[in-house]
Design a protein around this motif. Sequence first.
Motif, PDB file in Angstrom:
ATOM      1  N   TRP A  34       0.835  -1.215   0.000  1.00 39.90           N
ATOM      2  CA  TRP A  34       0.000   0.000   0.000  1.00 39.90           C
ATOM      3  C   TRP A  34       0.860   1.251   0.000  1.00 39.90           C
ATOM      4  CZ3 TRP A  34      -5.024  -0.283  -0.909  1.00 39.90           C
ATOM      5  CH2 TRP A  34      -5.720  -1.451  -0.593  1.00 39.90           C
ATOM      6  N   THR A  35       2.119   1.120   0.462  1.00 41.15           N
ATOM      7  CA  THR A  35       2.951   2.323   0.605  1.00 41.15           C
ATOM      8  C   THR A  35       4.027   2.345  -0.476  1.00 41.15           C
ATOM      9  OG1 THR A  35       4.782   1.519   1.987  1.00 41.15           O
ATOM     10  CG2 THR A  35       2.691   2.002   3.111  1.00 41.15           C
ATOM     11  N   GLN A  36       4.735   3.467  -0.531  1.00 42.84           N
ATOM     12  CA  GLN A  36       5.803   3.669  -1.500  1.00 42.84           C
ATOM     13  C   GLN A  36       7.123   3.091  -1.005  1.00 42.84           C
ATOM     14  OE1 GLN A  36       4.260   5.723   0.593  1.00 42.84           O
ATOM     15  NE2 GLN A  36       4.830   7.862   0.248  1.00 42.84           N
ATOM     16  N   SER A 119      -7.410   1.046  -4.745  1.00 39.57           N
ATOM     17  CA  SER A 119      -6.522   1.885  -5.552  1.00 39.57           C
ATOM     18  C   SER A 119      -5.242   2.106  -4.752  1.00 39.57           C
ATOM     19  CB  SER A 119      -7.232   3.221  -5.820  1.00 39.57           C
ATOM     20  OG  SER A 119      -6.324   4.255  -6.115  1.00 39.57           O
ATOM     21  N   PHE A 121      -2.160   4.401  -5.013  1.00 43.11           N
ATOM     22  CA  PHE A 121      -1.636   5.571  -5.738  1.00 43.11           C
ATOM     23  C   PHE A 121      -2.268   5.617  -7.139  1.00 43.11           C
ATOM     24  CE2 PHE A 121       2.300   6.941  -3.235  1.00 43.11           C
ATOM     25  CZ  PHE A 121       1.969   6.210  -2.108  1.00 43.11           C
ATOM     26  N   TRP A 125      -6.734   8.715  -6.456  1.00 52.23           N
ATOM     27  CA  TRP A 125      -5.913   9.922  -6.245  1.00 52.23           C
ATOM     28  C   TRP A 125      -6.184  10.952  -7.344  1.00 52.23           C
ATOM     29  CZ3 TRP A 125       0.154   9.799  -6.796  1.00 52.23           C
ATOM     30  CH2 TRP A 125       0.711  10.921  -6.182  1.00 52.23           C
ATOM     31  N   PHE A 148      -8.014   2.609  -0.313  1.00 46.12           N
ATOM     32  CA  PHE A 148      -7.068   3.280  -1.212  1.00 46.12           C
ATOM     33  C   PHE A 148      -5.915   3.888  -0.429  1.00 46.12           C
ATOM     34  CE2 PHE A 148     -10.454   6.414  -0.394  1.00 46.12           C
ATOM     35  CZ  PHE A 148      -9.749   7.548  -0.004  1.00 46.12           C
ATOM     36  N   SER A 149      -4.801   4.072  -1.136  1.00 44.96           N
ATOM     37  CA  SER A 149      -3.639   4.727  -0.529  1.00 44.96           C
ATOM     38  C   SER A 149      -3.043   5.708  -1.513  1.00 44.96           C
ATOM     39  CB  SER A 149      -2.589   3.686  -0.117  1.00 44.96           C
ATOM     40  OG  SER A 149      -2.017   3.076  -1.252  1.00 44.96           O
ATOM     41  N   GLN A 150      -2.399   6.720  -0.966  1.00 41.26           N
ATOM     42  CA  GLN A 150      -1.755   7.764  -1.769  1.00 41.26           C
ATOM     43  C   GLN A 150      -0.966   8.681  -0.826  1.00 41.26           C
ATOM     44  OE1 GLN A 150      -5.552   8.193  -3.192  1.00 41.26           O
ATOM     45  NE2 GLN A 150      -6.028  10.137  -2.255  1.00 41.26           N
ATOM     46  N   ARG A 177      -4.608  15.787  -9.349  1.00 41.47           N
ATOM     47  CA  ARG A 177      -4.723  14.809  -8.276  1.00 41.47           C
ATOM     48  C   ARG A 177      -5.402  15.505  -7.100  1.00 41.47           C
ATOM     49  NH1 ARG A 177       1.792  14.367  -7.706  1.00 41.47           N
ATOM     50  NH2 ARG A 177       2.137  16.432  -6.854  1.00 41.47           N
ATOM     51  N   THR A 212       2.110   7.887   4.186  1.00 44.07           N
ATOM     52  CA  THR A 212       1.116   7.364   3.242  1.00 44.07           C
ATOM     53  C   THR A 212      -0.273   7.483   3.861  1.00 44.07           C
ATOM     54  OG1 THR A 212       2.751   5.680   2.655  1.00 44.07           O
ATOM     55  CG2 THR A 212       0.534   5.393   1.774  1.00 44.07           C
TER      56      THR A 212
END
Length: 221
Positions: A34-36, A119, A121, A125, A148-150, A177, A212
């Motif tokens: 879910w994270t970068q 979703s 990112f 978003w 969702f994550s972003q 965005r 995040t």
Amino acid sequence: MPVPHDIAAERELWDAYAGSARNDVTDAEPVFNWTQYKGHGPGPELLGNPGSVLEIGCGTGRALARLAQRGVKARGLDLSPVMVENVSKRWGPLGVEFVCAEVLEFLSEDQATYDAVYSVFGAAWFCDPGRLFLLVAQRLNPGGVFAFSQPPAIPGAYGPQGMYKGGFAGPALFTYRYGYKPEVWARFLTRAGFREVDVRVLEAPVPGHIGTLIATASASG
Ligand SMILES: C[S@@+](CC[C@H](N)C(=O)[O-])C[C@H]1O[C@@H](n2cnc3c(N)ncnc32)[C@H](O)[C@@H]1O
């Protein structure tokens, strides 16, 4: 005030992104993040135990591939024809189905329902939540999960935020965005009829780095 999305221009921008991310698809292994940050944060358990999922703005499709390996009926949707062609070749053999479409148009007409829509990112978003969340709620099975994550909003920069294609040179391709505080995202979800709404910012593994925003909610019923 709604902003003027030009879907043809946005498709061109995301096709360019897909071209630059080609190796991320061909060399990728299935993974659900879910994270970068690799290996940081929760995994697919946020979706519950779904039999079917739809990822909106699926990009490289790695998360769908991971779910398909676990026997989930996995469908991905993306605006970019280049991305959809690449990911269909890479993950189609695992049984993942990909659709090339704009998410608001697709969800207005799609009759399928899913145990989870998510979703990473992705399209959550880049779309007006006032329109997107109602459509997602209609496509979820009773009790189904939307997640969702972003990146979190930059302080003071809320609502639709214009974003040029990287480089600030060449054709003036841009998209929008959407950034809000967690409590505002939660309000959008509640207004669209979701319950068990949880929106929070997970800190980065390194203090001071970008965290995040992760949201989860369930469809009523
Ligand atoms: C940052 S990338 C996705 C990241 C993705 N999680 C991955 O692993 O590659 C965002 C994706 O959302 C898609 N997208 C953006 N706006 C969209 C829309 N309105 N409808 C459908 N897909 C959209 C883009 O084509 C792009 O592939």
